[in-house]
Write a protein that holds these residues in place. Sequence first.
Motif, mmCIF file in Angstrom:
data_model
loop_
_atom_site.group_PDB
_atom_site.id
_atom_site.type_symbol
_atom_site.label_atom_id
_atom_site.label_comp_id
_atom_site.label_asym_id
_atom_site.label_seq_id
_atom_site.Cartn_x
_atom_site.Cartn_y
_atom_site.Cartn_z
ATOM 1 N N ASN A 152 0.853 -1.190 0.000
ATOM 2 C CA ASN A 152 0.000 0.000 0.000
ATOM 3 C C ASN A 152 0.889 1.240 0.000
ATOM 4 O O ASN A 152 1.678 1.445 0.914
ATOM 5 C CB ASN A 152 -0.915 -0.023 1.231
ATOM 6 N N ILE A 153 0.767 2.058 -1.053
ATOM 7 C CA ILE A 153 1.584 3.268 -1.191
ATOM 8 C C ILE A 153 0.736 4.479 -0.840
ATOM 9 O O ILE A 153 -0.261 4.769 -1.509
ATOM 10 C CB ILE A 153 2.130 3.414 -2.634
ATOM 11 N N GLY A 154 1.119 5.205 0.219
ATOM 12 C CA GLY A 154 0.441 6.433 0.605
ATOM 13 C C GLY A 154 1.293 7.643 0.255
ATOM 14 O O GLY A 154 2.399 7.511 -0.284
ATOM 15 N N ASP A 203 -0.201 1.264 -6.481
ATOM 16 C CA ASP A 203 0.201 2.522 -7.106
ATOM 17 C C ASP A 203 0.925 2.208 -8.415
ATOM 18 O O ASP A 203 1.910 1.454 -8.430
ATOM 19 C CB ASP A 203 1.122 3.312 -6.175
ATOM 20 N N ALA A 204 0.431 2.768 -9.526
ATOM 21 C CA ALA A 204 0.955 2.419 -10.858
ATOM 22 C C ALA A 204 2.426 2.798 -11.017
ATOM 23 O O ALA A 204 3.235 2.017 -11.532
ATOM 24 C CB ALA A 204 0.110 3.093 -11.943
ATOM 25 N N ILE A 211 4.836 -9.585 -9.995
ATOM 26 C CA ILE A 211 4.434 -8.234 -9.576
ATOM 27 C C ILE A 211 3.302 -7.733 -10.459
ATOM 28 O O ILE A 211 3.396 -7.761 -11.687
ATOM 29 C CB ILE A 211 5.639 -7.277 -9.645
ATOM 30 N N GLU A 212 2.240 -7.282 -9.822
ATOM 31 C CA GLU A 212 1.093 -6.786 -10.596
ATOM 32 C C GLU A 212 0.481 -5.572 -9.918
ATOM 33 O O GLU A 212 0.611 -5.374 -8.711
ATOM 34 C CB GLU A 212 0.043 -7.888 -10.768
ATOM 35 N N LEU A 213 -0.186 -4.755 -10.719
ATOM 36 C CA LEU A 213 -0.851 -3.552 -10.212
ATOM 37 C C LEU A 213 -2.227 -3.934 -9.673
ATOM 38 O O LEU A 213 -3.002 -4.614 -10.351
ATOM 39 C CB LEU A 213 -0.991 -2.514 -11.331
#
Length: 485
Positions: free
Chosen positions: A8-10, A231-232, A253-255
Amino acid sequence: MSTEILVNIGQQETRVALVEGGAAQEIHMQRASRHGLTGNIYKGKVQRVLPGMQAAFVEIGLERTAFLHVADMVPLPVNGDAMPSISQLLHEGQQVLVQVLKDPIGSKGARLTTLLSIPSRYLVLLPHEKHVGVSARIEDEAERERLREVLDALQQRMAPQFGLIARTAAEGAEAAALEADVAFLLRLWKAISDRAAVSEPGTLVHGDLPLSMRILRDLLGTHVERVRIDDAEECRRVKQFAQLFVPQAAPLIELYEGAAPIFDLYGVEDDINRALNRRVDLKSGGHLVIDQTEAMTTIDVNTGAYIGHRNLEETVLKTNLEAAQAIARQLRLRNLGGIIIIDFIDMKSEDHRAQVLRALERALAADHARTHVYPFSPLGLVEMTRKRTRESLGHILCEPCPTCSGRGTIKTVETVCHEIAREVQRAARQFEAKGFLVLAAPNVIRGLVEEESLGLANLETALERPIRLQAESAYGQESFDVVPL
């Protein structure tokens, strides 16, 4: 058992969850305001040498000076040789290249070592040692021997003055991949050495990878099925990194583009919130109570509502076996380390005790941190240790309660009322005042007006001065002021 890694990218925070069998097992966090320091290399300056402690305090540019023990400066002695004195190795004002072993925790500064280690995907380079080793987690003897032979040959040919250790991820890796890793580590060490030569004391010479990339090195095992990132842009960067350094991980690895937040999958967000509670409910109706202190962590096991179907011994054994599984998970999820004392429900049968101990050891086998479990003590307690390298989840997400200052309890209204009375008497002796104004929390003022009204009236009579009361909603229950008028 299926295993996934969720990222999770904040805006200012990156969170990583390792999910096994549909349940979160580990949570890792990195905040922009507070990066983890473990693995970072600094140019340090010795502030103080303590011969009696065989240690030194080193300034590396952090809020608190860091701690360096002689055991983290030289390899462990063999054949009964004595450890050299710290005074022979260091003096005040000396510049030294150090690496952080443990992050600062609570009031303690970071723990350092001069025995640097530079990790890559498969290997660890030891710039100041010539040791060749293989991770103990690789259990197949044939594979261990193969890796040792490959590393011996690579060391002699490419890095005769360095040491090499094969990490768990090296199991099954081809010799060409290991050779590429050695070449990468040698280039990286040269860059670190060059930077250290021109750096001022107290500066960071080499920082570890960002968390989203570090997981590919540290968490990605043979059983991980996929890595999902929400996060793209970060997903693109991590894929590029994987293609260069961990090519076999790139296809995993996937979006993540789901409508729900990624940590709502498998209830990870709920698991994080529950991991901040003292109480952990068990499916059987029993529960754990976990208390973390600076010295140690204690875990109490209770039967709760579970009464079993046959007899008390069966109830106790079943609850303790379930608790052993839950404890192993909670230690990983909360990242609790150091000394841990477990108070299982008392068992008379030695066979039952052995079963619970085996269940705990099996459950801890999947833990990435090194653990050591001791037999039941004469008091029926299980003592264990878990390697602590970073702060626990509770220390990252929480702070001491401002009302109770971290005690977990606050003084009663009655106690505070008595303290106010004593403070008024103290002020009366110190000041020639016409009266006194008491500012306190509304419930304390209510206590003074109702339960303690007689005592307050008697105090006014004894002092021959009036006492005014004023409720302040901003005051905590233990806070008050006595103002001379």
